[in-house]
Design a protein around this motif. Structure first.
Motif, PDB file in Angstrom:
ATOM      1  N   ALA A 253      41.514  50.019  37.732  1.00  0.00           N
ATOM      2  CA  ALA A 253      42.191  49.315  38.818  1.00  0.00           C
ATOM      3  C   ALA A 253      42.294  50.181  40.065  1.00  0.00           C
ATOM      4  CB  ALA A 253      43.595  48.889  38.363  1.00  0.00           C
ATOM      5  N   TYR A 423      48.976  43.236  39.785  1.00  0.00           N
ATOM      6  CA  TYR A 423      47.813  42.537  40.322  1.00  0.00           C
ATOM      7  C   TYR A 423      48.111  42.103  41.756  1.00  0.00           C
ATOM      8  CZ  TYR A 423      46.444  42.264  35.432  1.00  0.00           C
ATOM      9  OH  TYR A 423      46.111  42.592  34.131  1.00  0.00           O
ATOM     10  N   PRO A 433      43.241  43.758  39.796  1.00  0.00           N
ATOM     11  CA  PRO A 433      44.293  44.600  39.219  1.00  0.00           C
ATOM     12  C   PRO A 433      44.628  45.775  40.133  1.00  0.00           C
ATOM     13  CG  PRO A 433      42.227  44.997  38.096  1.00  0.00           C
ATOM     14  CD  PRO A 433      41.986  43.838  39.018  1.00  0.00           C
TER      15      PRO A 433
END
Length: 490
Positions: A253, A423, A433
């Protein structure tokens, strides 16, 4: 309530009691009533005895090995003595009449009181008929029905094996479990005489994944009271799948950009922020210390009109559920905030005496070495009128905080909490994310920015530390929208 005089203080050393050593039952009434009368005769305004037996065990699995099994057995008692607005607490491991009397004498001396002279008349306290919640609900059979040590190990190893199958780039995988069985007896000079058995269990995973510079650490835990079969019925396959999926998404992420955003906070453990940033400020412990910004706000608006919050000890098998508190008061439901208006505080006996707020069955302690204090039980924001889709649709650009991590809270409600799984929200939709998000705020401001609550209330187990030690609590909420909050990141 005092009865007619039964004996002289010089007779105390000759008394013989036959209290059942392996169980707290009616046989404890006579010695405790005598000791309570002795304390009153010495000049104390109020005396309370708290007796406890504990049978605890924990088990840790790391990778494919059981690395720790930790049992603990303990027995003890605490005596609290009040004189005016002052009080003191003394604990002991000696549950004999002489041992309890010595603890009482120590407590009296701390407050400048002395045992009566040899020829003084000692009244006995009329205790109520034993309120035995354990026998009433069949709790005496719980401990033998719990999982054996072999079962604990097998289930935890099966769980870590599931993590190995479902996750990738694993750095470490752990599964932990504990069982805490507790029998308590409370006797007090107002006539309180009550017994209970509590069974608290918790199990969960911790997963660390790494790939070069990319790292993700996720934990997930389930908790229960009152069900001896809890570990045997734990769905470790589903838990392993959930935590593995979260770790996979967070591993690569992007880091969140610092700023002020609207956020959607998930249900379940998302309620930890309300617990920490607001719930503690509604305990009389904080009112006594004059550290709560809400101390003089009862009946006033302290939150958004769409927010209602409760604290209770009744929800079946929730982590903070108790049939009675550690002062012998039956569990109840306490409305804290109703449509933004502060309705009640959480009060133990001492807190009630010193602040004037009514007791709420919230006197709790970690064990017999702590005096009870006002503490939360199952604390949560109530469901609202919106759907989860309504909440997301109201956000053009913001952050969805799906899984909360650890954090810290200042004495008057300033907080910062990490987000383990987050998110980006764009045009009402979840997109990519994010990791590294830290929520920063102050309780009295954030409570007025929780503008929308959905209908999907969910509860989660938690551990709460305060002046009376670490206790088991429940946090919870539906999905909520916070109109704006400072988010730390990169």
């Amino acid at each position: 309530m005092l009865t007619n005089t039964l004996l002289l203080s010089q007779q105390l050393p000759t008394l013989q009691y036959s209290s059942t050593p392996e169980r707290f039952d009616e046989t404890w009434e006579a010695p405790l009533a005598t000791l309570l009368g002795l304390g009153r005769a010495a000049g104390a305004d109020f005396i309370e005895f708290f007796l406890e037996r504990v049978n605890y065990i924990s088990c840790l699995a790391e990778e494919d090995t059981i690395t720790s099994i930790t049992p603990r057995l303990s027995t003890g008692a605490g005596v609290r003595v009040f004189k005016g607005q002052a009080d003191c607490y003394v604990s002991t491991n000696d549950l004999s009449f002489a041992g309890l009397k010595a603890a009482l004498e120590k407590g009296l001396s701390i407050l400048g009181l002395q045992l009566p002279a040899p020829n003084a008349l000692i009244p006995e306290i009329n205790l109520e008929l034993l309120r035995d919640y354990a026998t009433k609900r069949g709790k005496d059979s719980w401990l033998p029905l719990c999982s054996s040590i072999r079962e604990m190990g097998e289930i935890l190893l099966d769980g870590t094996a599931q993590l190995q199958r479902k996750a990738s780039h694993i750095q470490s995988r752990r599964a932990t479990y504990f069982r805490d069985w507790q029998e308590v007896l409370v006797a007090a000079s107002d006539g309180t005489f009550a017994r209970d058995i509590r069974l608290t269990q918790s199990v969960g995973f911790n997963l660390l994944c790494a790939d070069g510079v990319h790292r993700a650490s996720i934990g997930e835990r389930a908790g229960n009271t009152s069900d001896p079969n809890f570990l045997k019925t734990w769905d470790y396959q589903e838990a392993a799948e959930n935590i593995s999926e979260s770790a996979g998404k967070m591993l690569y992420a992007d880091y969140v950009e610092s700023g002020t955003y609207p956020i959607i906070m998930a249900n379940h453990f998302g309620g930890v922020i309300f617990h920490e940033a607001c719930g503690h400020l509604l305990e009389t412990t904080q009112i006594e210390r004059k550290t709560s910004p809400f101390a003089d706000k009862k009946g006033e608006k302290i939150a958004h009109e769409n927010l209602t919050a409760l604290d209770e000890g009744r929800t079946e098998q929730a982590f903070g559920t108790i049939d009675m508190d550690d002062e012998g008061m039956p569990a109840q439901k306490t409305l804290l905030i109703e449509k933004g208006i502060l309705k009640n505080f959480l009060a133990d006996r001492a807190g009630s005496w010193r602040t004037g707020h009514p007791r709420t069955g919230s006197g709790r302690r970690q064990n017999f070495t702590f005096a009870a204090a006002s503490r939360m039980r199952n604390t949560y924001i109530a469901p609202g009128e919106y759907t989860t889709e309504d909440l997301f649709a109201s956000v053009d650009k913001g952050i969805y905080c799906k899984k909360m991590g650890g954090g810290s809270v200042g004495a008057t409600g300033q907080f910062n909490f990490g987000v383990d799984e987050a998110y980006l929200i764009e045009n009402g939709k979840i997109t990519k994310p994010l990791k590294g998000a830290i929520l920063i705020g102050e309780a009295k401001e954030i409570m007025n920015r929780i503008s929308m609550c959905s209908q999907d209330l969910s509860l989660a187990p938690g551990f709460c530390g305060s002046v009376s030690g670490s206790i088991y609590t429940t946090v919870g909420q539906p999905h909520i929208k916070v109109d704006s909050i400072t988010v730390g990141g990169r």
